[in-house]
Design an enzyme around this catalytic site. Sequence first.
Site, PDB file in Angstrom:
ATOM      1  N   SER A 128      21.412  -2.062  -1.089  1.00 51.96           N
ATOM      2  CA  SER A 128      20.739  -0.764  -1.129  1.00 51.96           C
ATOM      3  C   SER A 128      19.783  -0.694   0.048  1.00 51.96           C
ATOM      4  O   SER A 128      18.900  -1.546   0.188  1.00 51.96           O
ATOM      5  CB  SER A 128      19.969  -0.587  -2.438  1.00 51.96           C
ATOM      6  N   LYS A 184      22.171  35.764  18.743  1.00 47.69           N
ATOM      7  CA  LYS A 184      21.994  37.212  18.856  1.00 47.69           C
ATOM      8  C   LYS A 184      23.001  37.802  19.828  1.00 47.69           C
ATOM      9  O   LYS A 184      23.655  38.815  19.538  1.00 47.69           O
ATOM     10  CB  LYS A 184      20.564  37.513  19.314  1.00 47.69           C
ATOM     11  N   GLU A 203      16.409  -3.991   4.329  1.00 45.72           N
ATOM     12  CA  GLU A 203      15.184  -3.408   4.884  1.00 45.72           C
ATOM     13  C   GLU A 203      14.787  -4.071   6.198  1.00 45.72           C
ATOM     14  O   GLU A 203      14.132  -3.466   7.036  1.00 45.72           O
ATOM     15  CB  GLU A 203      14.031  -3.585   3.889  1.00 45.72           C
ATOM     16  N   ARG A 234      15.038  40.303  25.002  1.00 45.07           N
ATOM     17  CA  ARG A 234      14.801  39.536  23.781  1.00 45.07           C
ATOM     18  C   ARG A 234      15.365  38.128  23.905  1.00 45.07           C
ATOM     19  O   ARG A 234      16.332  37.903  24.620  1.00 45.07           O
ATOM     20  CB  ARG A 234      15.478  40.204  22.571  1.00 45.07           C
ATOM     21  N   MET A 236       9.981  33.366  19.156  1.00 42.21           N
ATOM     22  CA  MET A 236      10.033  33.564  20.606  1.00 42.21           C
ATOM     23  C   MET A 236       9.765  35.036  20.928  1.00 42.21           C
ATOM     24  O   MET A 236       9.548  35.852  20.042  1.00 42.21           O
ATOM     25  CB  MET A 236      11.365  33.068  21.159  1.00 42.21           C
ATOM     26  N   CYS A 266      18.054   3.918  -1.155  1.00 41.53           N
ATOM     27  CA  CYS A 266      17.038   4.338  -2.120  1.00 41.53           C
ATOM     28  C   CYS A 266      15.714   4.694  -1.454  1.00 41.53           C
ATOM     29  O   CYS A 266      14.695   4.831  -2.120  1.00 41.53           O
ATOM     30  CB  CYS A 266      16.822   3.255  -3.179  1.00 41.53           C
ATOM     31  N   GLY A 318      16.737   0.160   2.006  1.00 40.83           N
ATOM     32  CA  GLY A 318      15.367   0.649   1.883  1.00 40.83           C
ATOM     33  C   GLY A 318      14.991   1.235   3.228  1.00 40.83           C
ATOM     34  O   GLY A 318      14.427   0.560   4.085  1.00 40.83           O
ATOM     35  N   THR A 319      15.347   2.502   3.426  1.00 38.42           N
ATOM     36  CA  THR A 319      15.240   3.067   4.788  1.00 38.42           C
ATOM     37  C   THR A 319      13.805   3.283   5.234  1.00 38.42           C
ATOM     38  O   THR A 319      13.549   3.412   6.431  1.00 38.42           O
ATOM     39  CB  THR A 319      16.020   4.390   4.885  1.00 38.42           C
ATOM     40  N   ASN A 320      12.847   3.304   4.312  1.00 35.91           N
ATOM     41  CA  ASN A 320      11.450   3.423   4.742  1.00 35.91           C
ATOM     42  C   ASN A 320      11.051   2.163   5.516  1.00 35.91           C
ATOM     43  O   ASN A 320      10.540   2.227   6.635  1.00 35.91           O
ATOM     44  CB  ASN A 320      10.525   3.604   3.530  1.00 35.91           C
ATOM     45  N   ASP A 321      11.298   0.996   4.909  1.00 38.43           N
ATOM     46  CA  ASP A 321      10.963  -0.266   5.588  1.00 38.43           C
ATOM     47  C   ASP A 321      11.879  -0.519   6.780  1.00 38.43           C
ATOM     48  O   ASP A 321      11.435  -1.024   7.820  1.00 38.43           O
ATOM     49  CB  ASP A 321      11.057  -1.434   4.613  1.00 38.43           C
ATOM     50  N   TYR A 362      26.538   5.790  -2.710  1.00 37.02           N
ATOM     51  CA  TYR A 362      25.600   6.695  -3.382  1.00 37.02           C
ATOM     52  C   TYR A 362      24.301   6.813  -2.586  1.00 37.02           C
ATOM     53  O   TYR A 362      24.007   5.985  -1.716  1.00 37.02           O
ATOM     54  CB  TYR A 362      25.301   6.216  -4.818  1.00 37.02           C
ATOM     55  N   HIS A 415       6.482  39.735   8.647  1.00 38.46           N
ATOM     56  CA  HIS A 415       6.583  38.334   9.074  1.00 38.46           C
ATOM     57  C   HIS A 415       6.314  37.398   7.907  1.00 38.46           C
ATOM     58  O   HIS A 415       7.071  36.446   7.665  1.00 38.46           O
ATOM     59  CB  HIS A 415       5.576  38.077  10.218  1.00 38.46           C
ATOM     60  N   GLY A 468      10.753  35.492  14.909  1.00 34.43           N
ATOM     61  CA  GLY A 468       9.348  35.592  15.272  1.00 34.43           C
ATOM     62  C   GLY A 468       8.820  34.462  16.130  1.00 34.43           C
ATOM     63  O   GLY A 468       7.675  34.492  16.558  1.00 34.43           O
ATOM     64  N   ARG A 516      14.285  -3.124  -9.069  1.00 35.99           N
ATOM     65  CA  ARG A 516      13.815  -3.951  -7.949  1.00 35.99           C
ATOM     66  C   ARG A 516      12.728  -4.899  -8.445  1.00 35.99           C
ATOM     67  O   ARG A 516      11.774  -4.466  -9.113  1.00 35.99           O
ATOM     68  CB  ARG A 516      13.254  -3.063  -6.843  1.00 35.99           C
ATOM     69  N   ARG A 572      10.907   0.875  -9.459  1.00 32.95           N
ATOM     70  CA  ARG A 572       9.897   0.040  -8.792  1.00 32.95           C
ATOM     71  C   ARG A 572       9.019  -0.603  -9.859  1.00 32.95           C
ATOM     72  O   ARG A 572       8.142   0.067 -10.420  1.00 32.95           O
ATOM     73  CB  ARG A 572       9.066   0.906  -7.844  1.00 32.95           C
ATOM     74  N   ARG A 609      22.237  39.277  11.935  1.00 32.64           N
ATOM     75  CA  ARG A 609      22.184  37.828  11.757  1.00 32.64           C
ATOM     76  C   ARG A 609      22.283  37.548  10.257  1.00 32.64           C
ATOM     77  O   ARG A 609      22.068  38.444   9.433  1.00 32.64           O
ATOM     78  CB  ARG A 609      20.889  37.247  12.314  1.00 32.64           C
TER      79      ARG A 609
END
Length: 875
Positions: free
Chosen positions: A764, A24, A745, A94, A105, A831, A766-769, A851, A456, A103, A616, A560, A338
């Site tokens: 590949s 701002k 993983e 402000r 702050m 993946c 396995g970013t969750n594990d 990829y 808002h 909205g 897999r 899967r 803005r």
Amino acid sequence: MSKQQYTYMFNEVDATMRNLCGGKGANLGQMTKLGLPIPEGFIVTTEACLYFYKHGQKLSKEIMEQVKESLKTLEKQTGKKFGDPNNPLLLSVRSGARVSMPGMMDTILNLGLNDIVATGLARRTNNPRFVYDSYRRFVQMYSDVVMGVGKSEFEKIIDEMKEAKGIKLDTEFSVDDFKKMIKRFKAIYKEAVGKDFPENPEEQLFGAINAVFLSWNTPRAIYYRRMNDIPHEWGTAVNVQSMVFGNMGDSSGTGVAFSRNPATGDDHCYGEYLMNAQGEDVVAGIRTPEHIDHLKDYSEKLYNQLIGSMKKLETFYKDMQDIEFTIEEDKLYLLQTRSGKRTAQAAIKIAIDMHNEGLITKDEALLLLQPAQLDDLLHPHFVLEELKQAKPIGQGLPASPGAATGEVAFTVEKAIEAHNAGRKVVLVRLETSPEDIEGMDISEGFLTARGGMTSHAAVVARGMGKCCVAGCHELRFQKDYALINDVKIKEGDVISLDGSTGLIYNEAIPTEPATISGDFATIMEWATERKRLGVRANADTPKDAKQAREFGATGIGLCRTEHMFFGEERIKAIREMIIADTTKEREKALAKIQPMQEQDFEALFEAMGDYSVTIRLLDPPLHEFLPKEEKDIVALAKDLGVSLEKMKLRISELEEANPMLGHRGCRLAISYPELPIMQTRAIIEAYCAVKKRNPAYKAVPEIMIPLVGEIRELRYLKDIIKETADQVLKENKMKGEYKIGTMIEVPRAALLSDIIGAEADFFSFGTNDLTQMTFGFSRDDGADFLKNYYAKRIYLNDPFARLDQEGVGQLVKMTVEKGRKANKKLKIGICGEHGGDPSSVDFFHRAGLDYVSCSPYRVPIAILAAAQAAIKHGK
């Protein structure tokens, strides 16, 4: 040594200084340099905010002295004096973070008023009504924002006084009414705070600056930052600006305007204004604002000046602008600009139109878009024929397009309760406020009785890509229900909202899938041309694969196979295999599944055409396929012809203390080689069948081994897979290709990625594990205690939603570097769920992956994020 500068006058600042002066403040400085009509002011920097938090939430003497010096400069610029009853300088205070947080702050207007100044200003302006209207607003706002005295206490007094006088609007109060109101407001303040309302303007100013800094860490601001990936460490600046007044009478007013329509993207000024009002009146919905086009009926000169200013700003910033303005006695002032929040449809149209107008390049057009916002376009809309049959019960303003169906919730708490129970929710409120942010985030859409197109609720809905119907005057709240016209609506009732028309229905309306066409298709073409990363989909069915292709996926990065085992016939066969005592019995059970698997894989290969499909091998622990309830266990034992005792014994044997770290993935395949043999046969048989029908078929099946952490695991299973695949090809008298790779993983696999990479055709992530094992807690178990981490700002984001680039990211980068060093042809992808998160996609581009793979409905998001990464960082 020169002292650090903590304050800057607007005329010392430009658009490049947003990190120091906030968005701002930087914009106000730039507007000053562009010669636009801006009320003068100064900025207290983000560095002052950081100092404030590092030193016990206190301002240093040096910062306070610089504020006083800047105030003196402002007095010279305006010709007014702070606290002088004869010619007082009044201020607005402000917030201003480096990115817009609308909205979230706090703001304080009309600062500097006290009893003496009010008397003098009334005499000077000969407009006591304006003065005491401003004064009562200041007392209420200061009490709420600075001292935490709730708004509701003041609103109750206003409502009581309106009822006693038989009036509806604030503009109908007299000067004496405002004086009585101020007196009652100050009594509330004294009762709540324990001391009189401050009369000293300097005390008011520093109280307000402190309050704005403190508002950086309110729960709603923290939640908004977490939702939008904004670092807690940035802090906010404070903008101290000379007041201009829209409530000085019928020649004054205030409003909000967008340089283009934020709902549709049309190149026409869009906004609302109110005469004889201050800023909060426009969004509060107590009075109905006028459309901005009507301003030319009042003054064509002012309208043209406003339009000209907006176009000038749009040309400079190369983006649609959201402007707040005030008219004080027929003179226009711009209070801020803005980049405007907009719907996904509008964002795409604006980007393409601006490119076609020659304002921006294709790259700049792509960078204007928020990838996550595309989600709004990728989900079902109401089925038109069904919509035609539905009868609306009411209508409000179409504040944010889209469709929403869900249970009515009147409070944020009820919305969260229903959401946590897995039910869709529509939040129905008199009006929304920043405190409602969490309830709004988890709702399908919002319906409000008050507020306009710039309220808002409307602004937040457009930013979130959610449906919103605002300003429904037919919506009236009773004790424990609401009425829309004469229709009674209770919490838990299902309603539907059409954000494009503003219509409300008291029924669930079916939806239909989104399609990519028109402007959306154009953006996808541009993004596809520009990206380096491939974008695949996680898909287990031909339907998902087809949808992914329509959305632009160029392959399946994760199929899967376990998801294919839950059909009635299949689950019975897999349970037979689990209960079996010998290899021969297991092979017999698996032989029933193999033809089904072949059909599955064949359909996937056909659906994806010449694009690769990565399959897999079975990953989850076997206990997931067995029942847990006693009656189901009894029924299964009977169905399989085994004793209940044997069934319970086998279930007991498969129980694990920590299944996610137990007997799963490659460990299952090593224990039961008949599993990977059956799945490999099914994959290669399916490939051969497709290849026989279409000899020109080019895709190569990719067989992926999960959870490898040791090179000997990979070698053992690779030998089995290769032997089986070659045998099937020989049986079919075919020469074909296939690839064998592994998921990364287990952190140990990342550490040994050079050794493992030498044996694999592809990796590949396995970013969750990988995230789970790096952090040492599971996504499910972490859900409860992570709330405390967010509240205490230990974690900014959920590491399962946005990749932890510092920790897990190091493992990713190390794996890419070491793996490719050992195997230059190694193909590397990801993946996990992170494949569809824009900030994670940006990281994967920089890390050098080939990829990303994500759910079909996030494919366009990943494509756009990949294009933006290529633009920002190069290919």
